[in-house]
Design a protein around this motif. Sequence first.
Motif: not given
Length: 223
Positions: A193-213
């Motif tokens: 569960a922790v690994l899934v949550a971390v992966l989801a957060v990383v995906a969200d941050l990565a796509l959020g950063g890409l959008t801002r860029l």
Amino acid sequence: MLELLKNLAAWLTSPSQWSGPEGIATRVLEHLEYSLLATLAAAVIALPVGLLIGHTGRGAFLAVNLSSFGRALPTVGLVTLVFLAGGLSVWPVYVSLVALAVPVIITNTYAGMAAVDPEVKDAAKGVGLRGRQVLWQVELPLALPLIMTGVRLATVQVVATATIAAYVSFGGLGRYVFDGLAQRDLVQVLGGAVLVAVLAVVADLALGGLTRLLFRGRPAAAR
């Protein structure tokens, strides 16, 4: 509780837990494969539909209500149904994940297109642009921030839900959750569960950063 957290930390940091065909690294790659392929397939299906609805204004009721349908979709039930119809394969997983992601992308694509100022579209037509030219040169560029938000939301949902692959005996991080439940191994369940949550957060941050860029030159209201 403290003992459980210590055991969880030991499980997550053990070198042996990260290596081998059933190690965390392999499971993460499997999970990403399911998630990325499903999201790409959903985008290929949903983006043209959302753009068409937003450009023509036809089917707006469908687009607005699709997000509610997506939230109400019983993903595990759909996996089971496709599994019973099609047999043992990875297709039930992909069908379910795509069905989960499509409504979100369609709704946000339509919202982005609908948010384009009608006066801007009229001005584009006034300088001689026709239907498709207005779509590709005016509406789509202005709608892209909201479209990207839809892809981002869909990706996070798919990453968080791709654990269902383990429900029909495939891999991914859900393997730890389902195997842990079967073995009554709470540490393994929590680790998955922790690994899934971390992966989801990383995906969200990565796509959020890409959008801002991509859209950093635009006003905040346009994003």
